[in-house]
Design an enzyme around this catalytic site. Structure first.
Site, mmCIF file in Angstrom:
data_model
loop_
_atom_site.group_PDB
_atom_site.id
_atom_site.type_symbol
_atom_site.label_atom_id
_atom_site.label_comp_id
_atom_site.label_asym_id
_atom_site.label_seq_id
_atom_site.Cartn_x
_atom_site.Cartn_y
_atom_site.Cartn_z
ATOM 1 N N ASN A 123 37.576 66.237 54.128
ATOM 2 C CA ASN A 123 36.478 66.309 55.111
ATOM 3 C C ASN A 123 35.273 65.461 54.722
ATOM 4 O OD1 ASN A 123 34.650 67.855 57.192
ATOM 5 N ND2 ASN A 123 33.655 68.130 55.207
ATOM 6 N N PHE A 149 25.978 56.008 57.764
ATOM 7 C CA PHE A 149 24.585 55.563 57.811
ATOM 8 C C PHE A 149 24.033 55.856 59.205
ATOM 9 C CE2 PHE A 149 26.113 53.260 54.167
ATOM 10 C CZ PHE A 149 24.997 53.091 53.358
ATOM 11 N N LYS A 150 22.780 56.255 59.248
ATOM 12 C CA LYS A 150 22.139 56.520 60.535
ATOM 13 C C LYS A 150 21.866 55.196 61.257
ATOM 14 C CE LYS A 150 21.204 60.893 59.351
ATOM 15 N NZ LYS A 150 22.018 61.962 59.852
ATOM 16 N N SER A 183 37.967 60.688 63.171
ATOM 17 C CA SER A 183 36.948 60.639 64.225
ATOM 18 C C SER A 183 37.478 59.813 65.380
ATOM 19 C CB SER A 183 35.683 59.980 63.683
ATOM 20 O OG SER A 183 34.783 59.691 64.730
ATOM 21 N N TYR A 200 31.722 52.545 59.829
ATOM 22 C CA TYR A 200 32.218 53.925 59.897
ATOM 23 C C TYR A 200 33.511 53.977 60.716
ATOM 24 C CZ TYR A 200 32.233 58.923 61.127
ATOM 25 O OH TYR A 200 32.586 60.236 61.334
ATOM 26 N N GLY A 201 33.503 53.293 61.871
ATOM 27 C CA GLY A 201 34.707 53.267 62.714
ATOM 28 C C GLY A 201 35.894 52.677 61.971
ATOM 29 N N LYS A 241 37.279 55.145 59.450
ATOM 30 C CA LYS A 241 38.046 56.237 60.059
ATOM 31 C C LYS A 241 39.373 55.738 60.634
ATOM 32 C CE LYS A 241 35.311 59.706 59.151
ATOM 33 N NZ LYS A 241 35.724 60.851 58.322
ATOM 34 N N THR A 255 25.386 68.456 63.271
ATOM 35 C CA THR A 255 25.327 68.494 61.801
ATOM 36 C C THR A 255 24.291 67.480 61.317
ATOM 37 O OG1 THR A 255 26.965 66.738 61.507
ATOM 38 C CG2 THR A 255 27.823 68.994 61.650
HETATM 39 P P1 NDP Z 1 27.657 66.203 57.044
HETATM 40 O O1 NDP Z 1 26.908 64.964 56.706
HETATM 41 O O2 NDP Z 1 26.940 67.338 57.654
HETATM 42 O O3 NDP Z 1 28.428 66.736 55.746
HETATM 43 C C1 NDP Z 1 29.163 65.848 54.976
HETATM 44 C C2 NDP Z 1 29.664 66.557 53.739
HETATM 45 O O4 NDP Z 1 30.344 65.581 52.932
HETATM 46 C C3 NDP Z 1 28.540 67.118 52.869
HETATM 47 O O5 NDP Z 1 28.983 68.276 52.221
HETATM 48 C C4 NDP Z 1 28.311 66.012 51.849
HETATM 49 O O6 NDP Z 1 27.743 66.452 50.628
HETATM 50 C C5 NDP Z 1 29.749 65.572 51.635
HETATM 51 N N1 NDP Z 1 29.846 64.248 51.030
HETATM 52 C C6 NDP Z 1 29.443 63.068 51.527
HETATM 53 N N2 NDP Z 1 29.685 62.091 50.662
HETATM 54 C C7 NDP Z 1 30.250 62.668 49.582
HETATM 55 C C8 NDP Z 1 30.734 62.191 48.333
HETATM 56 N N3 NDP Z 1 30.684 60.884 48.020
HETATM 57 N N4 NDP Z 1 31.254 63.070 47.466
HETATM 58 C C9 NDP Z 1 31.321 64.376 47.769
HETATM 59 N N5 NDP Z 1 30.879 64.904 48.915
HETATM 60 C C10 NDP Z 1 30.349 64.050 49.807
HETATM 61 O O7 NDP Z 1 28.846 65.709 57.975
HETATM 62 P P2 NDP Z 1 29.727 66.490 59.086
HETATM 63 O O8 NDP Z 1 29.907 67.882 58.676
HETATM 64 O O9 NDP Z 1 29.177 66.162 60.392
HETATM 65 O O10 NDP Z 1 31.096 65.679 58.950
HETATM 66 C C11 NDP Z 1 32.261 66.229 58.343
HETATM 67 C C12 NDP Z 1 33.421 65.326 58.657
HETATM 68 O O11 NDP Z 1 33.581 65.231 60.083
HETATM 69 C C13 NDP Z 1 33.234 63.887 58.186
HETATM 70 O O12 NDP Z 1 34.477 63.377 57.770
HETATM 71 C C14 NDP Z 1 32.789 63.157 59.449
HETATM 72 O O13 NDP Z 1 33.074 61.784 59.397
HETATM 73 C C15 NDP Z 1 33.624 63.874 60.483
HETATM 74 N N6 NDP Z 1 33.132 63.771 61.845
HETATM 75 C C16 NDP Z 1 31.934 64.333 62.175
HETATM 76 C C17 NDP Z 1 31.493 64.269 63.482
HETATM 77 C C18 NDP Z 1 30.221 64.895 63.910
HETATM 78 O O14 NDP Z 1 29.901 64.813 65.121
HETATM 79 N N7 NDP Z 1 29.478 65.562 63.039
HETATM 80 C C19 NDP Z 1 32.285 63.577 64.532
HETATM 81 C C20 NDP Z 1 33.521 63.016 64.063
HETATM 82 C C21 NDP Z 1 33.913 63.123 62.767
HETATM 83 P P3 NDP Z 1 26.146 66.405 50.343
HETATM 84 O O15 NDP Z 1 25.563 67.650 50.966
HETATM 85 O O16 NDP Z 1 26.101 66.396 48.858
HETATM 86 O O17 NDP Z 1 25.611 65.161 50.975
#
Ligand code: NDP
Length: 294
Positions: free
Chosen positions: A110, A115-116, A162, A215-216, A219, A250
């Protein structure tokens, strides 16, 4: 037999020694994936792979307190350090899992970064970190854990991908056919992703038919990796699928997403828990889709 003993016996039968690991589980969708797996009654241990110990422990405490509302027994929940994209961290995580459990039954990939839009970092400087975490990190961690998954029962890999990973992001028909090729291997996939990164660095990626989103691309590569692993690991009894959680509220989306993260978590949870699981599929909004749609 009292009802609590019967419940305990049923739990033990279903959950006996089943281990699930969720990466990036300290917040967002990953947190709810871990919580819902913990509540499913199908696992004896849930491990949250997180890069920050305090955030990881806080998430564990939160899940444990929510589990207290359920009739016992419930699974143990713990945190293990994981920095996705850091090979040493992947190897350490594998070693910890091997020592504690000897196997993994479910891996939910997961964790990811995005990047924003407002981030001032130039596109070419966003490219490598995005690919290193979302694609190369996910591949390396999964490869590291495959020996443990092969010891699992009804083992599953669930990749959180995604809709941004759709093949149609690539204007070049030739590139699309390479990614969608039945004959693609992990080595060829790495070469394609490396080529994209090189073209981004050299400013030739648009001319060469690539999409505009790092990002695209990360994924899309995860979706294609899903198909490759699904084929390679079928003989080892591991099902490998990916999903889109939908546009969720999120930190990643600056809370603009319309879907609560607990809803977004359900697609991954379904792939991790449903009976008679398929393999090599892309799953979104409760439908199995043509996951390399053009
Ligand atoms: P968040 O940014 O809310 O959470 C991401 C999580 O990944 C956090 O726990 C973060 O930890 C962790 N993380 C990021 N980089 C690393 C790293 N290098 N090592 C360990 N942990 C890491 O994202 P979402 O919950 O929104 O996304 C979850 C998944 O869903 C992702 O794969 C995203 O691409 C996918 N997704 C999300 C969508 C959305 O609308 N939200 C849509 C489509 C796909 P930390 O807190 O330390 O930063």
């Amino acid at each position: 037999m009292s009802s609590s003993i019967a419940a305990a016996a049923a739990f033990t039968a279903q959950a006996s020694n089943r281990i699930a690991l969720v990466t990036g589980a300290n917040k967002g969708i990953g947190f709810y994936i871990a919580l819902q797996l913990a509540m499913s009654g199908l696992f004896s241990h849930i491990i949250l792979g997180c890069r920050d110990a305090t955030r990881g422990q806080t998430a564990v405490s939160d899940i444990v307190s929510q589990l207290k509302t359920l009739p016992s027994p419930t699974p143990s929940v713990s945190y293990l350090p994981l920095t996705l994209g850091n090979k040493e961290s992947h190897a350490n995580l594998k070693q910890s899992l091997e020592q504690s459990f000897g196997k993994v039954d479910v891996l939910v990939n997961n964790a990811a970064i995005a990047f924003k839009n407002a981030d001032p970092t130039p596109h070419e400087e966003q490219c490598k970190p995005t690919l290193d975490v979302n694609f190369r990190g996910t591949v390396d961690l999964t490869n590291e854990l495959l020996p443990l998954l092969r010891r699992g029962s009804d083992a599953r890999i669930v990749n959180v991908a995604s809709m941004s990973g759709y093949l149609s992001q690539l204007p070049s028909r030739e590139l699309r056919s390479k990614f969608a090729s039945e004959g693609i291997t992990m080595s060829k996939l790495h070469n394609l992703v490396d080529q994209y990164e090189q073209d981004v660095e050299q400013g030739t990626y648009i001319k060469n038919g690539w999409g505009r989103s790092n990002y695209g691309m990360s994924k899309l590569a995860v979706i294609v990796a899903t198909r490759i692993w699904a084929k390679e690991e079928a003989a080892n009894g591991i099902s490998v699928n990916c999903c889109c959680p939908g546009y969720c509220d999120t930190d990643m989306t600056s809370h603009r997403g319309s879907r609560p993260p607990e809803e977004g978590a359900k697609n991954a949870v379904m792939l991790a828990t449903m009976e008679n699981i398929f393999t090599g599929q892309y799953f979104a909004n409760y439908e199995v889709n043509d996951w390399l749609e053009t």
